[in-house]
Design a protein around this motif. Sequence first.
Motif, short mmCIF file in Angstrom:
data_model
loop_
_atom_site.label_atom_id
_atom_site.label_comp_id
_atom_site.label_asym_id
_atom_site.label_seq_id
_atom_site.Cartn_x
_atom_site.Cartn_y
_atom_site.Cartn_z
N MET A 112 1.06 -1.16 -0.03
CA MET A 112 0.04 0.04 -0.03
C MET A 112 0.84 1.13 -0.02
O MET A 112 0.44 2.27 -0.38
CB MET A 112 -1.02 0.12 1.10
N PRO A 113 2.19 1.18 0.69
CA PRO A 113 2.94 2.42 0.80
C PRO A 113 3.52 2.73 -0.76
O PRO A 113 3.58 3.80 -1.07
CB PRO A 113 4.00 2.11 1.49
N ILE A 114 3.55 1.75 -1.54
CA ILE A 114 4.20 1.86 -3.01
C ILE A 114 2.73 2.52 -3.77
O ILE A 114 3.21 3.55 -4.42
CB ILE A 114 4.33 0.34 -3.60
N PHE A 115 1.85 1.98 -3.55
CA PHE A 115 0.53 2.69 -4.00
C PHE A 115 0.46 4.19 -3.79
O PHE A 115 0.52 5.17 -4.56
CB PHE A 115 -0.59 2.31 -3.72
N LEU A 116 0.76 4.50 -2.50
CA LEU A 116 0.96 5.68 -1.97
C LEU A 116 1.85 6.79 -2.63
O LEU A 116 1.71 7.99 -2.65
CB LEU A 116 0.77 5.93 -0.54
N PHE A 117 3.08 5.88 -2.68
CA PHE A 117 4.12 6.75 -3.28
C PHE A 117 3.99 7.20 -4.67
O PHE A 117 4.11 8.28 -5.21
CB PHE A 117 5.34 5.79 -3.19
N LEU A 118 3.20 6.22 -5.48
CA LEU A 118 3.12 6.35 -6.88
C LEU A 118 1.97 7.54 -7.11
O LEU A 118 1.70 8.19 -7.91
CB LEU A 118 2.76 5.23 -7.59
N PHE A 119 1.14 7.54 -5.85
CA PHE A 119 -0.14 8.65 -5.76
C PHE A 119 0.48 10.20 -5.85
O PHE A 119 0.22 10.82 -6.49
CB PHE A 119 -0.75 8.32 -4.72
N GLY A 120 1.54 10.22 -4.78
CA GLY A 120 2.16 11.51 -4.91
C GLY A 120 2.96 11.66 -5.99
O GLY A 120 3.01 12.98 -6.49
N TYR A 121 3.70 10.61 -6.70
CA TYR A 121 4.36 11.05 -7.84
C TYR A 121 3.49 11.49 -8.93
O TYR A 121 3.84 12.34 -9.67
CB TYR A 121 5.09 9.58 -8.15
N SER A 122 2.31 10.75 -9.14
CA SER A 122 1.48 11.10 -10.09
C SER A 122 0.75 12.72 -9.88
O SER A 122 0.73 12.95 -10.89
CB SER A 122 0.31 10.08 -10.44
N ALA A 123 0.73 12.77 -8.91
CA ALA A 123 0.21 14.29 -8.60
C ALA A 123 1.06 15.19 -8.91
O ALA A 123 0.82 16.30 -9.70
CB ALA A 123 -0.04 14.21 -6.89
N ILE A 124 2.29 14.99 -8.95
CA ILE A 124 3.46 15.93 -9.47
C ILE A 124 3.36 16.08 -11.00
O ILE A 124 3.45 17.09 -11.82
CB ILE A 124 4.73 15.95 -8.90
N MET A 125 3.02 14.84 -11.76
CA MET A 125 3.29 14.74 -13.01
C MET A 125 2.12 15.33 -13.43
O MET A 125 2.10 16.14 -14.53
CB MET A 125 3.27 13.15 -13.61
N LEU A 126 0.84 15.23 -12.87
CA LEU A 126 -0.26 15.95 -13.24
C LEU A 126 -0.17 17.40 -13.15
O LEU A 126 -0.43 18.27 -14.00
CB LEU A 126 -1.50 15.53 -12.55
N LYS A 127 0.43 17.99 -12.03
CA LYS A 127 0.70 19.42 -11.77
C LYS A 127 1.56 19.90 -12.77
O LYS A 127 1.26 21.02 -13.43
CB LYS A 127 1.36 19.45 -10.74
N ASN A 128 2.56 18.97 -13.46
CA ASN A 128 3.55 19.55 -14.49
C ASN A 128 2.75 19.86 -15.85
O ASN A 128 2.75 20.75 -16.60
CB ASN A 128 4.61 18.72 -14.61
N LYS A 129 1.83 18.95 -15.99
CA LYS A 129 0.74 18.91 -17.15
C LYS A 129 -0.12 20.07 -17.01
O LYS A 129 -0.48 20.96 -17.96
CB LYS A 129 0.23 17.59 -17.44
N LEU A 130 -0.72 20.23 -15.74
CA LEU A 130 -1.68 21.37 -15.67
C LEU A 130 -0.90 22.84 -16.07
O LEU A 130 -1.48 23.63 -16.30
CB LEU A 130 -2.36 21.23 -14.14
N ASP A 131 0.36 23.06 -15.30
CA ASP A 131 0.87 24.09 -15.67
C ASP A 131 1.35 24.18 -17.06
O ASP A 131 1.23 25.45 -17.50
CB ASP A 131 2.56 23.99 -14.83
N LYS A 132 1.65 23.17 -17.80
CA LYS A 132 1.91 23.62 -19.21
C LYS A 132 0.85 24.07 -19.92
O LYS A 132 0.96 24.70 -21.03
CB LYS A 132 2.34 22.06 -19.84
N TYR A 133 -0.59 23.82 -19.48
CA TYR A 133 -1.81 24.06 -20.17
C TYR A 133 -2.36 25.36 -19.51
O TYR A 133 -3.30 25.83 -19.82
CB TYR A 133 -2.59 23.05 -20.16
N GLY A 134 -1.52 26.11 -18.41
CA GLY A 134 -2.02 27.08 -17.95
C GLY A 134 -3.27 26.93 -16.84
O GLY A 134 -4.13 28.06 -16.78
N LYS A 135 -3.63 25.60 -16.31
CA LYS A 135 -4.66 25.44 -15.63
C LYS A 135 -4.31 25.78 -14.19
O LYS A 135 -3.30 25.89 -13.81
CB LYS A 135 -5.02 23.94 -15.66
#
Length: 385
Positions: free
Chosen positions: A62-85
Amino acid sequence: MNKRIRLIDSLRGFSLLGILIANMLIFQYGIFGKDEIAYFHLRPWDEFMYVWIKIFVESSFMPIFLFLFGYSAIMLKNKLDKYGKRVKWHLFRRFLLLVIFGLLHTVFLWEGDILFSYGLTGIVMLIFVNRKRNTILYWAIGIFLITSLTNLVPEEEITNKETENISSYIQKANDIYATGTYHEIFEFRNSGEDPYELSDYFYPALIMLTPFITCPMLLFGMYAAKSGWFTNPGPNRMKYGEMALIFVIGGLLLKSVQYVYTGSIFGNVTYAVGGPILAMGYIFTFSYFYSGSGQKYLSFFEGIGRLSMTNYLFQTIICTSIFYGYGLGLFGKLGVLNGFFLAIIIYSCQAIISYYYLKRWKMGPFEKLMRMGTYLSWSGKMQST
């Protein structure tokens, strides 16, 4: 899809295997029964498998899943920043949907849900999304140490009355889960009955504290994403291998203390610390093999990882149908070892179905709902501004 995303998806799929194996204890013995396993009089091979799962699997996938949860949040943040969201509003909606799905899951299907706590943790941890990576790392380490030390608080000895309450509750749970109708199980699960007779304030307080207990691995995932981990796994392969040895050995030793030295006052804290450490060891081990010739084999996990939420929820439907009274009624009867093999069979079927599903559709039904809610778009795609 680039190699970095494939590694993360495969690792997420791998974590779902461990989560299913650990959850088999709850599906078979209940949320309280799994930690009071002596009441079930396990056979020797089931006792061995129970300890094996406790050391190698439980609290480390479950901690691996949570680690990837945080990792994906930053990846999504970078994508949102790119599109000015607006980053935090999009992430807030995503985490809020997890909270809602988690509540529905735990109320109507099963008591072992993780989506509610993960969504709640994500909402609280939004304050770290725009922080520098070292700031995130320091907070992750600090909170991890503080929450781990709380396990040093000595447990009170269980009284004869409490022992009777636990025994009575587990017997009642066995009868209802094994033979009850959906309505009877629903009523029992949501009755609020507590064999430990804890204070009425305990569970609301636990809900409030949960984000701080679970957040370190999410923050480590954020730090990893901001540091560019896994973006170019090939050149870092030897580093992954070195870290894998350190974390796997360290995690297994720490988690084994309470089983090797029974009655040790430090057993709880070493187990609590060892779980996430072993999780990091598994992450590095998986990355080591994936960045080499093992990629063609480990890609087996990719499809189920891309449909992780859908597969996680369907695992509940499948397993409750096998173990609960409105299904096959095998609650408490199959055994830990057979439950392990059943988990492998269910997971393998899901992996095969996911592979062929993704040949026709790009995302699963629950992944589509999450994207629709995150982007406020019927198509589930980010709209250009």
